[in-house]
Write a protein that holds these residues in place. Structure first.
Motif, mmCIF file in Angstrom:
data_model
loop_
_atom_site.group_PDB
_atom_site.id
_atom_site.type_symbol
_atom_site.label_atom_id
_atom_site.label_comp_id
_atom_site.label_asym_id
_atom_site.label_seq_id
_atom_site.Cartn_x
_atom_site.Cartn_y
_atom_site.Cartn_z
ATOM 1 N N GLY A 1 27.535 -76.981 -77.174
ATOM 2 C CA GLY A 1 26.357 -76.134 -77.307
ATOM 3 C C GLY A 1 26.214 -75.548 -78.694
ATOM 4 N N ILE A 2 25.489 -74.431 -78.793
ATOM 5 C CA ILE A 2 25.216 -73.783 -80.072
ATOM 6 C C ILE A 2 25.816 -72.378 -80.055
ATOM 7 C CG2 ILE A 2 23.164 -75.132 -80.618
ATOM 8 C CD1 ILE A 2 21.447 -72.909 -79.495
ATOM 9 N N VAL A 3 26.307 -71.927 -81.215
ATOM 10 C CA VAL A 3 27.094 -70.697 -81.312
ATOM 11 C C VAL A 3 26.406 -69.694 -82.223
ATOM 12 C CG1 VAL A 3 29.299 -69.731 -82.105
ATOM 13 C CG2 VAL A 3 29.260 -71.918 -80.874
ATOM 14 N N PHE A 4 26.468 -68.422 -81.821
ATOM 15 C CA PHE A 4 26.021 -67.320 -82.674
ATOM 16 C C PHE A 4 26.993 -66.157 -82.481
ATOM 17 C CE2 PHE A 4 24.005 -66.830 -78.578
ATOM 18 C CZ PHE A 4 24.044 -65.486 -78.303
ATOM 19 N N PHE A 5 26.946 -65.182 -83.406
ATOM 20 C CA PHE A 5 27.879 -64.063 -83.393
ATOM 21 C C PHE A 5 27.124 -62.743 -83.406
ATOM 22 C CE2 PHE A 5 30.214 -67.662 -84.901
ATOM 23 C CZ PHE A 5 31.493 -67.499 -84.394
ATOM 24 N N THR A 6 27.696 -61.748 -82.741
ATOM 25 C CA THR A 6 27.041 -60.439 -82.652
ATOM 26 C C THR A 6 28.020 -59.438 -82.059
ATOM 27 O OG1 THR A 6 25.038 -59.310 -81.889
ATOM 28 C CG2 THR A 6 26.109 -60.774 -80.316
ATOM 29 N N GLY A 7 27.583 -58.186 -81.949
ATOM 30 C CA GLY A 7 28.380 -57.170 -81.271
ATOM 31 C C GLY A 7 28.211 -57.293 -79.764
ATOM 32 N N GLY B 1 35.128 -55.413 -80.272
ATOM 33 C CA GLY B 1 33.847 -55.608 -79.601
ATOM 34 C C GLY B 1 32.859 -56.447 -80.371
ATOM 35 N N TRP B 2 33.335 -57.338 -81.232
ATOM 36 C CA TRP B 2 32.458 -58.215 -82.003
ATOM 37 C C TRP B 2 32.969 -59.638 -81.867
ATOM 38 C CZ3 TRP B 2 32.459 -61.866 -85.798
ATOM 39 C CH2 TRP B 2 31.274 -62.088 -86.511
ATOM 40 N N GLY B 3 32.066 -60.601 -81.726
ATOM 41 C CA GLY B 3 32.523 -61.982 -81.624
ATOM 42 C C GLY B 3 31.397 -62.953 -81.354
ATOM 43 N N GLY B 4 31.782 -64.141 -80.928
ATOM 44 C CA GLY B 4 30.819 -65.219 -80.779
ATOM 45 C C GLY B 4 30.450 -65.517 -79.346
ATOM 46 N N TYR B 5 29.263 -66.100 -79.206
ATOM 47 C CA TYR B 5 28.783 -66.613 -77.930
ATOM 48 C C TYR B 5 28.389 -68.073 -78.118
ATOM 49 C CZ TYR B 5 28.084 -61.796 -76.174
ATOM 50 O OH TYR B 5 28.242 -60.499 -75.763
ATOM 51 N N ARG B 6 28.558 -68.837 -77.068
ATOM 52 C CA ARG B 6 28.076 -70.220 -77.065
ATOM 53 C C ARG B 6 27.036 -70.378 -75.965
ATOM 54 N NH1 ARG B 6 32.427 -72.463 -77.109
ATOM 55 N NH2 ARG B 6 32.455 -73.192 -79.277
#
Length: 240
Positions: free
Chosen positions: A96-102, A199-204
């Motif tokens: 899939g595709i990955v982005f990062f945020t709080g 509390g910060w990191g990536g999601y797929r």
């Protein structure tokens, strides 16, 4: 309302998609320069969306589209209220595709309540869009660490200083918080490594649906879609 000046006549605005040097019609190349009409047969491989997406992304980069990896991310919160915002895609793979945020940002809280999202890459200057829909999962800590260490120091400090999506009284307070974090880690330009904030990191986003859109004349656009099923991926053409 009386006295309000009409600045833009939105109903009359028109964009001539799919018109090239040879004139309008199915055979004319649009802004993407491709005479051939997008077709589900273009979706090949496993998963069938990956190769074409990587090709279109590379062509958006080559065309100097501003922020070619920007995507409009849509989420729905616990109350069923939708929200969209633009984020940057920082990884693409078969998964899939990955982005990062709080994780405690507005989008993070929405994903925690409803772990599904949509993402659209709006390459309008090329008369192309790609749309993803599917489940969202957190990436592992190692993937987050690798991306974090690739970020410029200033971006690291800003992320550490910001309680993302929370109110703050003024720009001055935000800058003071950033300065305090820079001092804590030894300076804005150099100093000790800035750790990944808690509390910060990536999601797929693991897509179940990936749709490719190509603009064509007279709003007779091309849409090719890959849909995940229990038996694999189903490819189909959608009407515009």
């Amino acid at each position: 309302m009386q006295g309000v000046k009409k600045l833009v006549d939105l109903p009359s605005m028109r964009v001539g998609y799919g018109s090239g040097a040879d004139g309008p019609g199915d055979g004319a190349a649009g802004a993407d320069g491709v005479r051939a009409n997008l077709d589900p047969s273009w979706l090949t491989g496993d998963p069938p969306w990956l190769s074409l997406f990587e090709t279109w992304l590379a062509e958006a980069i080559a065309a100097r589209i501003p922020e070619p990896n920007a995507m409009v991310l849509g989420t729905v919160d616990a109350q069923g209220r939708p929200a969209t915002r633009t984020v940057l895609c920082k990884g693409v793979s078969e998964a899939g595709i990955v982005f990062f945020t709080g994780y405690d940002s507005q989008k993070g809280r929405a994903i925690a309540a409803n772990p599904h999202a949509s993402a659209t890459f709006p390459w309008i200057a090329l008369e192309r869009q790609v749309h993803f829909r599917g489940r969202v999962v957190k990436v592992d800590s190692e993937e987050t660490r690798r991306y974090w260490e690739s970020r410029p120091r200033g971006s690291q400090l800003s992320a550490f200083a910001s309680a993302q999506s929370q109110p703050i009284g003024s720009r001055a307070e935000l800058e003071e918080a950033a300065a305090a974090v820079a001092e804590r880690f030894g300076g804005a330009d150099e100093g000790e490594p800035v750790p990944v904030p808690p509390g910060w990191g990536g999601y797929r986003l693991e897509p179940d649906v990936v749709e490719f859109w190509q603009g064509r004349a007279n709003r007779l656009h091309n849409r090719a879609c890959a849909v995940r099923t229990a038996d694999g991926w189903r490819l189909e053409r959608l009407q515009p």
